[in-house]
Design a protein around this motif. Structure first.
Motif, PDB file in Angstrom:
ATOM      1  N   LEU A  31      22.539 -44.875  24.661  1.00 21.75           N
ATOM      2  CA  LEU A  31      22.378 -44.503  23.182  1.00 21.75           C
ATOM      3  C   LEU A  31      21.371 -44.521  22.825  1.00 21.75           C
ATOM      4  N   ALA A  32      20.014 -45.237  23.087  1.00 18.68           N
ATOM      5  CA  ALA A  32      18.775 -44.811  23.348  1.00 18.68           C
ATOM      6  C   ALA A  32      17.966 -43.385  22.912  1.00 18.68           C
ATOM      7  N   VAL A  33      18.730 -42.787  24.349  1.00 17.28           N
ATOM      8  CA  VAL A  33      18.713 -41.513  24.854  1.00 17.28           C
ATOM      9  C   VAL A  33      19.235 -41.102  23.857  1.00 17.28           C
ATOM     10  N   VAL A  34      20.367 -40.905  23.400  1.00 20.90           N
ATOM     11  CA  VAL A  34      21.062 -40.053  21.939  1.00 20.90           C
ATOM     12  C   VAL A  34      20.445 -39.917  20.667  1.00 20.90           C
ATOM     13  N   GLY A  35      20.103 -41.148  20.175  1.00 20.63           N
ATOM     14  CA  GLY A  35      19.337 -41.949  19.297  1.00 20.63           C
ATOM     15  C   GLY A  35      17.822 -40.988  18.693  1.00 20.63           C
ATOM     16  N   LEU A  36      17.481 -40.590  20.258  1.00 23.88           N
ATOM     17  CA  LEU A  36      16.317 -40.326  19.998  1.00 23.88           C
ATOM     18  C   LEU A  36      16.181 -38.450  20.222  1.00 23.88           C
ATOM     19  N   ILE A  37      17.363 -38.136  20.641  1.00 24.73           N
ATOM     20  CA  ILE A  37      17.305 -37.169  20.524  1.00 24.73           C
ATOM     21  C   ILE A  37      17.820 -36.691  18.998  1.00 24.73           C
ATOM     22  N   ILE A  38      19.010 -37.374  18.216  1.00 25.43           N
ATOM     23  CA  ILE A  38      19.229 -36.896  17.178  1.00 25.43           C
ATOM     24  C   ILE A  38      17.997 -37.308  15.842  1.00 25.43           C
ATOM     25  N   LEU A  39      17.408 -38.381  16.612  1.00 30.59           N
ATOM     26  CA  LEU A  39      16.180 -38.192  15.162  1.00 30.59           C
ATOM     27  C   LEU A  39      15.682 -36.952  15.591  1.00 30.59           C
ATOM     28  N   LEU A  40      14.837 -36.102  16.535  1.00 28.14           N
ATOM     29  CA  LEU A  40      13.866 -34.907  17.017  1.00 28.14           C
ATOM     30  C   LEU A  40      14.867 -34.005  15.589  1.00 28.14           C
ATOM     31  N   TRP A  57      16.003 -39.750   4.468  1.00 25.26           N
ATOM     32  CA  TRP A  57      15.527 -40.369   5.130  1.00 25.26           C
ATOM     33  C   TRP A  57      17.237 -41.877   5.515  1.00 25.26           C
ATOM     34  N   VAL A  58      17.682 -41.514   4.907  1.00 29.77           N
ATOM     35  CA  VAL A  58      18.631 -42.735   5.118  1.00 29.77           C
ATOM     36  C   VAL A  58      19.048 -42.767   6.659  1.00 29.77           C
ATOM     37  N   ARG A  59      18.999 -40.404   7.143  1.00 31.95           N
ATOM     38  CA  ARG A  59      19.465 -40.750   8.727  1.00 31.95           C
ATOM     39  C   ARG A  59      18.403 -41.051   9.315  1.00 31.95           C
ATOM     40  N   VAL A  60      16.809 -40.778   8.877  1.00 25.27           N
ATOM     41  CA  VAL A  60      16.189 -41.807   9.771  1.00 25.27           C
ATOM     42  C   VAL A  60      16.136 -43.293   9.550  1.00 25.27           C
ATOM     43  N   LEU A  61      15.984 -43.585   8.873  1.00 30.60           N
ATOM     44  CA  LEU A  61      16.411 -45.124   9.124  1.00 30.60           C
ATOM     45  C   LEU A  61      17.970 -45.351  10.173  1.00 30.60           C
ATOM     46  N   THR A  62      18.843 -44.962  10.115  1.00 30.73           N
ATOM     47  CA  THR A  62      19.982 -45.139  10.376  1.00 30.73           C
ATOM     48  C   THR A  62      19.783 -44.953  12.108  1.00 30.73           C
ATOM     49  N   MET A  63      19.115 -43.951  12.299  1.00 35.87           N
ATOM     50  CA  MET A  63      18.460 -43.433  13.789  1.00 35.87           C
ATOM     51  C   MET A  63      18.041 -44.482  14.905  1.00 35.87           C
ATOM     52  N   VAL A  64      16.728 -45.420  13.827  1.00 31.32           N
ATOM     53  CA  VAL A  64      16.266 -46.065  13.601  1.00 31.32           C
ATOM     54  C   VAL A  64      16.643 -47.380  14.442  1.00 31.32           C
ATOM     55  N   VAL A  65      17.028 -47.976  13.357  1.00 31.80           N
ATOM     56  CA  VAL A  65      18.315 -49.286  13.502  1.00 31.80           C
ATOM     57  C   VAL A  65      19.366 -48.802  14.853  1.00 31.80           C
ATOM     58  N   TYR A  66      19.678 -47.852  14.923  1.00 30.83           N
ATOM     59  CA  TYR A  66      20.521 -47.569  16.172  1.00 30.83           C
ATOM     60  C   TYR A  66      20.122 -48.133  17.689  1.00 30.83           C
ATOM     61  N   VAL A  67      18.698 -46.335  17.688  1.00 32.53           N
ATOM     62  CA  VAL A  67      17.518 -47.063  19.002  1.00 32.53           C
ATOM     63  C   VAL A  67      17.587 -48.713  19.317  1.00 32.53           C
ATOM     64  N   LEU A  68      16.766 -49.294  17.755  1.00 30.64           N
ATOM     65  CA  LEU A  68      17.042 -50.691  18.069  1.00 30.64           C
ATOM     66  C   LEU A  68      17.733 -51.288  18.485  1.00 30.64           C
ATOM     67  N   ASN A  69      18.996 -51.342  18.059  1.00 35.16           N
ATOM     68  CA  ASN A  69      20.252 -52.186  18.457  1.00 35.16           C
ATOM     69  C   ASN A  69      20.361 -51.275  19.607  1.00 35.16           C
TER      70      ASN A  69
END
Length: 252
Positions: free
Chosen positions: A22-31, A60-72
């Motif tokens: 999940l963390a890796v996928v979140g970082l890739i999507i964030l890029l 900004w919604v996508r960035v915030l969502t992905m950051v929360v996704y990685v933290l979760n």
């Protein structure tokens, strides 16, 4: 007592691995999110109106969502070592909210196609008025808004970009080209959020199965421990009852 959920046992290693994924996928999507911002900044700067996928609020919604996704996901990694009710409740709550956001973003990209085309037309019109369509003409091999006729009807002495196809036959207009290209970005956004939603949905199921298993094991351990305590207390009582009679015989 047999575990009724033994068919869905999930180990700590499985919990750790799914949350690392999940963390890796979140970082890739964030890029990918930042790549869309870069595209907007380079190709379509200074406009007042964009299709939804290139708007600032969605970025900004996508960035915030992905950051929360990685933290979760990081919280899930920590839960692989030490699972408790509060961490589990927080993980599930955050995960469900993120799942709702990502799924809604993915679904809405397939909707309102006519509105999307309208915003593309408005965007091209803005670039035409600001005389900044030359870069797009060169990049996408198009001419004017609809065709070379836009230059012939233009009241100013505007000339097309040297790298465009305006001097060739059957040179398409930039509205059709940009509509096709920007629709691929809309689909990229939908694809990214569908992938994120699927991984998160699987992770939530894994975490529920793991938490149920851990809770059952703790309850089973507490039950066995209480039975041993009762047995020891029973032995002590028998010893207390037998003790005085034995001491009376010793006195005799």
């Amino acid at each position: 007592m047999a575990n009724p959920f033994r068919w869905c046992l999930v180990s700590q290693d499985c919990v750790l691995q799914i949350n690392v994924v999940l963390a890796v996928v979140g970082l890739i999507i964030l890029l990918d999110v930042f790549s869309h911002l870069y595209l907007k900044t380079v190709m379509f700067p200074g406009l007042n109106l964009y299709p939804v996928a290139l708007r600032a609020w969605l970025f900004w919604v996508r960035v915030l969502t992905m950051v929360v996704y990685v933290l979760n996901a990081i919280l899930g990694i920590r839960m692989a070592r030490n699972t408790c009710v509060f961490k589990f409740a927080g993980y599930m709550l955050i995960g469900c909210v993120v799942l709702l956001y990502t799924f809604s973003i993915a679904v809405t990209r397939f909707m309102y196609r006519r509105r999307f085309e309208f915003f593309v037309q408005m965007m091209v019109l803005q670039m035409w008025i600001k005389d900044s369509l030359g870069k797009v003409e060169v990049e996408f091999g198009c001419c004017g808004k609809t065709s070379v006729v836009d230059y012939q009807k233009c009241s100013t002495n505007r000339t097309w970009a040297s790298g465009s196809c305006c001097g060739e036959k059957n040179c398409p207009g930039c509205i059709s080209k940009l509509t096709e290209y920007l629709w691929t970005i809309e689909m990229d956004v939908a694809r990214d959020n569908i992938i994120v939603s699927l991984f998160l949905f699987v992770a939530l199921i894994v975490m529920v199965a793991h938490f149920i298993d851990v809770q059952f094991q703790e309850e089973s351990y507490d039950s066995d421990d209480s039975e041993e305590t009762l047995t020891v207390r029973g032995d002590d009582m028998s010893t207390i009852k037998i003790g005085p009679s034995q001491s009376g015989h010793d006195g005799d």
